[in-house]
Design an enzyme around this catalytic site. Structure first.
Site, PDB file in Angstrom:
ATOM      1  CG  HIS A 313      -2.063   0.918   1.111  1.00  0.00           C
ATOM      2  ND1 HIS A 313      -1.992   2.270   1.349  1.00  0.00           N
ATOM      3  CD2 HIS A 313      -3.331   0.677   0.720  1.00  0.00           C
ATOM      4  CE1 HIS A 313      -3.179   2.806   1.145  1.00  0.00           C
ATOM      5  NE2 HIS A 313      -4.012   1.862   0.755  1.00  0.00           N
ATOM      6  CG  ASP A 370      -8.344  -4.245  -2.907  1.00  0.00           C
ATOM      7  OD1 ASP A 370      -7.539  -3.311  -3.041  1.00  0.00           O
ATOM      8  OD2 ASP A 370      -9.577  -4.095  -2.988  1.00  0.00           O
TER       9      ASP A 370
HETATM   10  C1  SDX Z   1      -6.189   0.157  -2.949  1.00  0.00           C
HETATM   11  O1  SDX Z   1      -4.396   4.635  -2.021  1.00  0.00           O
HETATM   12  C2  SDX Z   1      -5.333   4.039  -1.391  1.00  0.00           C
HETATM   13  O2  SDX Z   1      -5.745   4.417  -0.308  1.00  0.00           O
HETATM   14  C3  SDX Z   1      -5.929   2.838  -2.145  1.00  0.00           C
HETATM   15  C4  SDX Z   1      -6.936   2.001  -1.391  1.00  0.00           C
HETATM   16  C5  SDX Z   1      -8.230   2.765  -1.134  1.00  0.00           C
HETATM   17  O3  SDX Z   1      -8.951   2.405  -0.187  1.00  0.00           O
HETATM   18  O4  SDX Z   1      -8.541   3.678  -1.951  1.00  0.00           O
HETATM   19  O5  SDX Z   1      -6.390   1.548  -0.161  1.00  0.00           O
HETATM   20  C6  SDX Z   1      -7.346   0.780  -2.227  1.00  0.00           C
HETATM   21  O6  SDX Z   1      -5.955   0.495  -4.068  1.00  0.00           O
HETATM   22  C7  SDX Z   1      -5.301  -0.821  -2.218  1.00  0.00           C
HETATM   23  C8  SDX Z   1      -4.111  -1.324  -3.086  1.00  0.00           C
HETATM   24  C9  SDX Z   1      -4.641  -2.370  -4.083  1.00  0.00           C
HETATM   25  N1  SDX Z   1      -3.548  -2.736  -5.047  1.00  0.00           N
HETATM   26  C10 SDX Z   1      -2.925  -3.900  -4.961  1.00  0.00           C
HETATM   27  O7  SDX Z   1      -3.098  -4.726  -4.072  1.00  0.00           O
HETATM   28  C11 SDX Z   1      -1.956  -4.155  -6.113  1.00  0.00           C
HETATM   29  C12 SDX Z   1      -0.673  -4.774  -5.555  1.00  0.00           C
HETATM   30  N2  SDX Z   1       0.066  -3.742  -4.791  1.00  0.00           N
HETATM   31  C13 SDX Z   1       1.100  -3.017  -5.488  1.00  0.00           C
HETATM   32  O8  SDX Z   1       0.950  -2.856  -6.851  1.00  0.00           O
HETATM   33  C14 SDX Z   1       1.584  -1.787  -4.718  1.00  0.00           C
HETATM   34  O9  SDX Z   1       1.839  -2.186  -3.440  1.00  0.00           O
HETATM   35  C15 SDX Z   1       0.709  -0.534  -4.695  1.00  0.00           C
HETATM   36  C16 SDX Z   1       0.338  -0.113  -6.049  1.00  0.00           C
HETATM   37  C17 SDX Z   1      -0.508  -0.786  -3.875  1.00  0.00           C
HETATM   38  C18 SDX Z   1       1.534   0.562  -4.030  1.00  0.00           C
HETATM   39  O10 SDX Z   1       2.591   0.807  -4.845  1.00  0.00           O
HETATM   40  P1  SDX Z   1       3.698   1.933  -4.507  1.00  0.00           P
HETATM   41  O11 SDX Z   1       3.375   2.643  -3.255  1.00  0.00           O
HETATM   42  O12 SDX Z   1       3.909   2.743  -5.758  1.00  0.00           O
HETATM   43  O13 SDX Z   1       4.953   1.088  -4.167  1.00  0.00           O
HETATM   44  P2  SDX Z   1       5.997   0.521  -5.237  1.00  0.00           P
HETATM   45  O14 SDX Z   1       5.270  -0.082  -6.397  1.00  0.00           O
HETATM   46  O15 SDX Z   1       7.003   1.580  -5.497  1.00  0.00           O
HETATM   47  O16 SDX Z   1       6.658  -0.693  -4.413  1.00  0.00           O
HETATM   48  C19 SDX Z   1       7.788  -0.479  -3.558  1.00  0.00           C
HETATM   49  C20 SDX Z   1       8.537  -1.813  -3.580  1.00  0.00           C
HETATM   50  C21 SDX Z   1       8.945  -2.239  -5.002  1.00  0.00           C
HETATM   51  O17 SDX Z   1      10.060  -3.075  -4.869  1.00  0.00           O
HETATM   52  P3  SDX Z   1      11.565  -2.429  -5.098  1.00  0.00           P
HETATM   53  O18 SDX Z   1      11.511  -1.634  -6.372  1.00  0.00           O
HETATM   54  O19 SDX Z   1      11.825  -1.586  -3.850  1.00  0.00           O
HETATM   55  O20 SDX Z   1      12.480  -3.657  -5.201  1.00  0.00           O
HETATM   56  O21 SDX Z   1       7.684  -2.864  -3.097  1.00  0.00           O
HETATM   57  C22 SDX Z   1       7.464  -3.808  -4.145  1.00  0.00           C
HETATM   58  C23 SDX Z   1       7.793  -3.110  -5.434  1.00  0.00           C
HETATM   59  O22 SDX Z   1       8.206  -4.046  -6.448  1.00  0.00           O
HETATM   60  N3  SDX Z   1       6.050  -4.197  -4.102  1.00  0.00           N
HETATM   61  C24 SDX Z   1       5.595  -5.429  -4.261  1.00  0.00           C
HETATM   62  C25 SDX Z   1       4.202  -5.338  -4.106  1.00  0.00           C
HETATM   63  N4  SDX Z   1       3.870  -4.075  -3.870  1.00  0.00           N
HETATM   64  C26 SDX Z   1       5.016  -3.362  -3.860  1.00  0.00           C
HETATM   65  N5  SDX Z   1       6.234  -6.621  -4.524  1.00  0.00           N
HETATM   66  C27 SDX Z   1       5.434  -7.705  -4.641  1.00  0.00           C
HETATM   67  N6  SDX Z   1       4.068  -7.699  -4.492  1.00  0.00           N
HETATM   68  C28 SDX Z   1       3.439  -6.530  -4.229  1.00  0.00           C
HETATM   69  N7  SDX Z   1       2.125  -6.511  -4.108  1.00  0.00           N
END
Ligand code: SDX
Length: 437
Positions: A313, A370
């Site tokens: 998140h 989710d």
């Molecule tokens: C919602 O914003 C809100 O409030 C949203 C929400 C709401 O109520 O409105 O809470 C609802 O959208 C919840 C999130 C639902 N999405 C997912 O579950 C999709 C999976 N999650 C990721 O795509 C990610 O965690 C996000 C999109 C939710 C957040 O992404 P960020 O903050 O841009 O973080 P990032 O992508 O820069 O990740 C940082 C690191 C990366 O690794 P490195 O580059 O440091 O090596 O964490 C890793 C990412 O690769 N990472 C994950 C991961 N999420 C982040 N690795 C594996 N699995 C994951 N799910």
């Protein structure tokens, strides 16, 4: 909205830009969040800030929802989400978000009366369902139908806040009817109309699952679970879809069109579409003989696009408080409905492995809202392709509350971020016959 200047602390942050010292005011919110006020930065220095994804950028003052991502705190208008989820109905919480305080019994009865009064959609709109292609996605239908509502209720054109209480109730009630009608149409089943003697959630369940062949029994336990699900999704400060509603509304667009834009933003698998993606991920793992190790390794591999849906998140760097409540609700609901879902076992195992794996620990990746919600929707009988529609039904009061707050803000301006240009410098025009490939 209270005068935001009351949040100026009198302290400043000093910025030395090419020898010029700027004193930028420091603002502190009611829960202690602090910001550097850069609203005069470009005028005073010619500099802008850069913050792709707006991780470090506040877009507005808001009195609606408070999140603490480090502590895992979520409050709507100062009330803790756990208390609201356990002690309120969704309609009560929708009222709280829209009107800043929990309703008295009379206020709640009046709100319920409005929701009942506006539950039908114009019969002409029902023909629209016949012209969507059979494979039309429910989120595309929902955003189209919500957008077209402004043509049936044009009074919002002039004053955006005219009759906003009626318009809010109308939208919150009709989105439920549109969602259930689109499901019935997709199944080729007769539409089930709302009933005056059913609650908001009871009506939705009945419109979704009642049929002339097998009357649907609205079970109180399922109504309680659906209320809890919608409450937990009702608002979440400046997330992607809410920010979309605000920025589209800031251009002077009516509420229906602004909400339709929010529905489209929510559709994304990185946002509200994640609840559907979680189930697809769990089904894939289940088909692959529950080969969890393979998928955890894929999620950790930077060269592999696979990510654990429902994990991580932007704000929560600890367990999403909503996921904690939903994890408990999963057990309760599946027990009450006597459902044994192997996907829940896989979800629990993934959580157990991930929470003990350095990759996830180092990146503060925990289950989010989710991760468990889809398993509950499945148990209730809601099809996977309608999970994000359910998210939209829950989020609608939050979207409307933010749109209203933005319209009422005396400092509101059209949202228009700047950029850092990195394209070609100025160059002479080349006529087409002198251009080389
Ligand atoms: C919602 O914003 C809100 O409030 C949203 C929400 C709401 O109520 O409105 O809470 C609802 O959208 C919840 C999130 C639902 N999405 C997912 O579950 C999709 C999976 N999650 C990721 O795509 C990610 O965690 C996000 C999109 C939710 C957040 O992404 P960020 O903050 O841009 O973080 P990032 O992508 O820069 O990740 C940082 C690191 C990366 O690794 P490195 O580059 O440091 O090596 O964490 C890793 C990412 O690769 N990472 C994950 C991961 N999420 C982040 N690795 C594996 N699995 C994951 N799910």
């Amino acid at each position: 909205m209270k005068k935001p200047d009351r949040y100026a602390t009198g302290r400043t942050a000093q910025l030395d830009l090419d020898g010029k010292i700027l004193h930028l005011p420091i603002i502190e919110g009611s829960e202690g969040e602090r910001a550097i006020d850069i609203r005069s930065l470009r005028a005073d220095s010619g500099f802008i800030t850069l913050d792709s994804g707006y991780t470090n950028t506040g877009s507005c003052f808001s009195e609606i929802t408070y999140l603490d991502g480090e502590q895992g705190i979520l409050n709507y208008r100062g009330y803790d989400i756990k208390e609201l989820a356990e002690r309120c109905t969704f309609v009560e919480v929708a009222y709280l978000l829209l009107h800043s305080s929990l309703p008295t019994r009379e206020e709640l009865d009046h709100f319920r009366h409005l929701l009942g009064q506006y539950a039908l959609i114009h019969e002409d709109m029902i023909h629209f369902f016949d012209h969507f292609p059979p494979n039309a996605t429910p989120m595309s239908i929902l955003s189209s139908m919500v957008n077209v509502l402004c043509n049936f209720y044009p009074e919002m054109g002039e004053d955006p806040l005219q009759d906003i209480d009626v318009t809010s109730a109308r939208l919150i009630s009709k989105i439920r009817t549109i969602a259930s009608f689109s499901y019935k149409k997709s199944m080729g089943h007769p539409l089930v109309y709302p009933k005056a003697d059913l609650s908001y959630c009871g009506n939705f369940l009945n419109m979704m699952f009642d049929s002339p062949v097998r009357p649907y029994v609205v079970r109180p336990e399922v109504v309680v679970t659906l209320n809890k699900l919608l409450i937990l999704h009702a608002d979440h400060e400046q997330n992607c879809s809410t920010s979309t509603v605000r920025i589209v509304g800031s251009a002077g667009v009516n509420l229906y069109a602004s909400i339709s834009a929010g529905i489209n933003a929510l559709w994304g698998p990185l946002h509200g579409g994640a609840n559907e993606a979680v189930i697809k991920m769990l089904e894939t793992i289940h088909k692959d003989k529950d080969n969890l190790k393979k998928y955890i390794a894929k999620a950790k591999d930077r060269n592999d696009p696979f990510r654990l849906s429902g994990f991580g998140h932007r704000v929560y760097k600890t367990y999403d408080p909503r996921a904690l409540i939903l994890k408990e609700a999963c057990d309760e609901t599946l027990k009450v409905l006597n459902v044994n879902d192997p996907l829940l076992d896989i979800a629990r195992e993934i959580e157990e492995i991930a929470l003990n794996d350095q990759y996830f620990i180092e990146r503060n990746l925990y289950p989010n809202v989710d991760f468990y919600s889809g398993i509950i929707y499945r148990a209730i009988g809601i099809p996977t392709n309608m999970f994000t529609v359910m998210f939209a039904l829950g989020r609608l009061p939050g979207w409307i509350a933010h749109w209203k707050e933005m319209q009422e803000d005396p400092m509101r301006r059209i949202g228009r971020p700047r950029q850092i240009y990195i394209g070609p410098r100025r160059r002479p025009f080349v006529p087409i016959d002198q251009r080389s490939p």
